[in-house]
Write a protein that holds these residues in place. Structure first.
Motif, short mmCIF file in Angstrom:
data_model
loop_
_atom_site.label_atom_id
_atom_site.label_comp_id
_atom_site.label_asym_id
_atom_site.label_seq_id
_atom_site.Cartn_x
_atom_site.Cartn_y
_atom_site.Cartn_z
N GLN A 92 -3.75 7.61 -2.47
CA GLN A 92 -5.17 7.50 -2.76
C GLN A 92 -5.80 8.86 -3.08
O GLN A 92 -6.68 8.97 -3.93
N LYS A 93 -5.34 9.89 -2.39
CA LYS A 93 -5.87 11.23 -2.65
C LYS A 93 -5.52 11.69 -4.06
O LYS A 93 -6.33 12.34 -4.73
N SER A 113 -12.27 2.85 -12.11
CA SER A 113 -12.26 2.47 -10.70
C SER A 113 -12.23 0.96 -10.53
O SER A 113 -11.58 0.45 -9.61
N GLY A 152 -9.33 10.78 -0.02
CA GLY A 152 -9.64 10.49 -1.42
C GLY A 152 -11.10 10.15 -1.61
O GLY A 152 -11.73 10.59 -2.58
N GLU A 169 -5.69 -0.90 -5.87
CA GLU A 169 -5.84 0.21 -4.93
C GLU A 169 -7.19 0.12 -4.22
O GLU A 169 -8.22 -0.11 -4.86
N LEU A 188 -8.94 2.52 -3.06
CA LEU A 188 -9.82 3.61 -3.48
C LEU A 188 -10.72 3.17 -4.63
O LEU A 188 -11.86 3.62 -4.73
N THR A 233 0.63 5.80 0.05
CA THR A 233 -0.21 6.95 0.40
C THR A 233 -0.44 7.81 -0.84
O THR A 233 -0.01 8.96 -0.91
N SER A 237 -7.70 9.88 -6.57
CA SER A 237 -9.08 10.37 -6.61
C SER A 237 -9.24 11.53 -7.58
O SER A 237 -10.33 11.75 -8.14
N ARG A 288 0.83 -1.21 0.00
CA ARG A 288 0.00 0.00 0.00
C ARG A 288 0.86 1.25 0.00
O ARG A 288 1.94 1.28 0.60
N ASP A 317 -5.34 8.99 4.26
CA ASP A 317 -5.20 9.23 2.83
C ASP A 317 -6.40 8.66 2.07
O ASP A 317 -6.94 9.30 1.17
N LEU A 318 -6.83 7.46 2.44
CA LEU A 318 -7.97 6.85 1.78
C LEU A 318 -9.26 7.61 2.08
O LEU A 318 -10.08 7.82 1.18
#
Length: 229
Positions: free
Chosen positions: A48-49, A71, A202, A78, A80, A46, A52, A44, A198-199
């Protein structure tokens, strides 16, 4: 070296059961640390933002189909993508803001729980190792003092010193196991918090975009009524 040899003798003493119990806690702690470190630092990121923003551009352009496909492809790698696909699908089904939020929150909670799972056990095993060490020391001292009650006066000092040395091994070994476990607990917990924040950011960005670019159920129902007039 003498300290390591003393710990080794602790596994063959009369109170070795406590040393083996601490060893079991150490093995489980190491397994959790290795698995969580790989999952949180290796698998994983950081980002995700930032991801988005890519989906938000398709949503602002009204390309929900494209955003959904993107998506779904993203969801294999991911978290997200899984959250976004749930919200986009709800928007395409003409759901309102509440339905979109509920769908996204449901998946978001599940994804966040995957990040934080098993980390709390590290603190527990650290405390267990410390307590087992103290318990082993206490029982060892009890046996030592009981053993010198019937011993020769000339041998009492030697028996007592050996018994105390072996008894203290459990406390030392318990601390050796507990300290790294607590340190890694703090490191992994901090990493998990960063990933979940972060998730969440996002997902919030996508929810805001979907809230402005969807067709409500009420709007869909009003169209036939106006045509009938």
């Amino acid at each position: 070296m003498e300290f390591l040899l003393s710990l080794g003798r602790g596994f063959t003493s009369g109170d070795a059961i406590w040393m083996w119990a601490i060893l079991a806690a150490q093995v489980v702690s190491i397994a959790i640390i290795a698995e969580r470190a790989f999952a949180l630092f290796g698998s994983r990121k950081t980002n995700q933002k930032e991801l988005s923003k890519v989906l938000a551009e398709d949503i602002r352009a009204g390309n929900l189909d494209k955003a959904l496909r993107r998506s779904l492809q993203m969801g294999t790698k991911e978290p997200l993508g899984v959250v976004a696909s749930a919200g986009i699908q709800a928007a395409m089904d003409m759901g309102g803001k509440e339905e979109i939020q509920l769908k996204m929150d449901e998946v978001l909670l599940e994804e966040n729980s995957r990040v934080e799972k098993r980390i709390g056990f590290l603190a527990m095993f650290a405390n267990v190792a410390t307590l087992l060490g103290l318990l082993g020391t206490i029982t060892g001292l009890i046996h030592s003092f009981a053993g010198i009650s019937n011993a020769n006066p000339a041998e009492k000092a030697t028996i007592l010193s050996q018994g105390i040395s072996l008894a203290m091994n459990t406390t030392a070994y318990g601390l050796i196991v507990a300290v790294p476990a607590l340190i890694m607990y703090a490191v992994l917990q901090n990493r998990a918090s960063r990933l979940t924040d972060d998730l969440n950011k996002g997902a919030l960005n996508l929810f805001i975009q979907l809230g402005y670019h969807y067709e409500p159920v009420t709007a869909k129902k009003e169209v036939p009524a106006q045509l009938g007039r």
